[in-house]
Write a protein that holds these residues in place. Structure first.
Motif, short mmCIF file in Angstrom:
data_model
loop_
_atom_site.label_atom_id
_atom_site.label_comp_id
_atom_site.label_asym_id
_atom_site.label_seq_id
_atom_site.Cartn_x
_atom_site.Cartn_y
_atom_site.Cartn_z
N UNK A 15 0.78 -1.07 0.05
CA UNK A 15 0.12 0.12 0.03
C UNK A 15 0.88 1.28 -0.03
N UNK A 16 1.86 1.09 0.98
CA UNK A 16 2.92 2.28 0.76
C UNK A 16 3.57 2.52 -0.59
N UNK A 17 3.89 1.50 -1.17
CA UNK A 17 4.27 1.49 -2.59
C UNK A 17 3.48 2.25 -3.66
N UNK A 18 2.23 1.81 -3.34
CA UNK A 18 1.01 2.35 -4.51
C UNK A 18 0.81 3.67 -4.14
N UNK A 19 0.99 4.12 -2.78
CA UNK A 19 0.97 5.53 -2.42
C UNK A 19 1.85 6.38 -3.07
N UNK A 20 3.18 5.95 -2.99
CA UNK A 20 4.67 6.58 -3.53
C UNK A 20 4.43 6.66 -4.95
N UNK A 21 4.13 5.57 -5.53
CA UNK A 21 3.94 5.35 -7.09
C UNK A 21 2.93 6.45 -7.60
N UNK A 22 1.86 6.63 -6.97
CA UNK A 22 0.66 7.82 -7.23
C UNK A 22 1.24 9.21 -7.14
N UNK A 23 1.91 9.09 -5.93
CA UNK A 23 2.34 10.68 -5.63
C UNK A 23 3.63 11.05 -6.66
N UNK A 24 4.50 9.87 -7.11
CA UNK A 24 5.50 10.18 -8.21
C UNK A 24 5.13 10.25 -9.37
N UNK A 25 3.95 9.47 -9.92
CA UNK A 25 3.30 9.77 -11.11
C UNK A 25 2.71 11.00 -11.50
N UNK A 26 2.18 11.88 -10.23
CA UNK A 26 1.44 12.80 -10.12
C UNK A 26 2.55 14.10 -10.07
N UNK A 27 3.59 13.86 -9.42
CA UNK A 27 4.58 14.99 -9.52
C UNK A 27 5.45 14.82 -10.83
N UNK A 28 5.37 13.77 -11.50
CA UNK A 28 6.35 13.93 -12.77
C UNK A 28 5.34 14.39 -13.72
N UNK A 32 7.26 18.46 -11.70
CA UNK A 32 8.06 18.43 -10.25
C UNK A 32 8.69 16.70 -10.41
N UNK A 33 10.20 17.26 -11.20
CA UNK A 33 10.94 16.05 -11.38
C UNK A 33 11.71 15.46 -9.95
N UNK A 34 12.05 16.52 -9.25
CA UNK A 34 12.61 16.21 -8.19
C UNK A 34 11.65 15.38 -7.10
N UNK A 35 10.18 15.99 -6.80
CA UNK A 35 9.25 15.29 -6.04
C UNK A 35 9.26 13.92 -6.51
N UNK A 36 9.09 13.60 -7.92
CA UNK A 36 8.95 12.55 -8.49
C UNK A 36 10.10 11.63 -8.23
#
Length: 102
Positions: A15-28, A32-36
């Motif tokens: 679940x944490x991986x999924x949250x990080x992946x969604x946040x990274x995809x949104x940042x990218x 926001x490449x650094x956030x991604x």
């Protein structure tokens, strides 16, 4: 979304991986490449694969270079290249010593 709240409600690594992946995809997607980079690096389950994420930043650097984007005066592709370096250094910090040796 409220990413910190989403992470707080995660009860498993998946679940944490999924949250990080969604946040990274949104940042990218928002540029926001650094956030991604930071959030892709925090994914420990391998989805998306390390190689796919690294290629995403490499391709971004090549696209910036072709478009003449860079902004820092260091030449094209600097933003994506910096994000790739941030992804790699953050990933090394997330990995355990046995994972790094593989």
């Amino acid at each position: 979304g409220d990413w910190d709240a989403a992470l707080a409600h995660c009860s498993s690594p998946g679940q944490r991986d999924e949250a990080h992946a969604r946040r990274a995809d949104a940042a990218f997607a928002s540029g926001d490449l650094s956030g991604a980079a930071i959030h892709y690096a925090k994914i420990v389950g391998g989805v998306p694969p390390f190689e796919d994420v690294a290629l995403k930043f490499v391709e971004g650097a090549q696209s910036e270079e072709l478009a003449g984007v860079g902004g820092s005066g260091l030449g094209g592709g600097a933003q994506a290249a910096d994000a790739l370096a941030l992804f790699l250094s953050t990933k090394l910090g997330v990995l355990g010593k046995t994972d790094r040796a593989q």
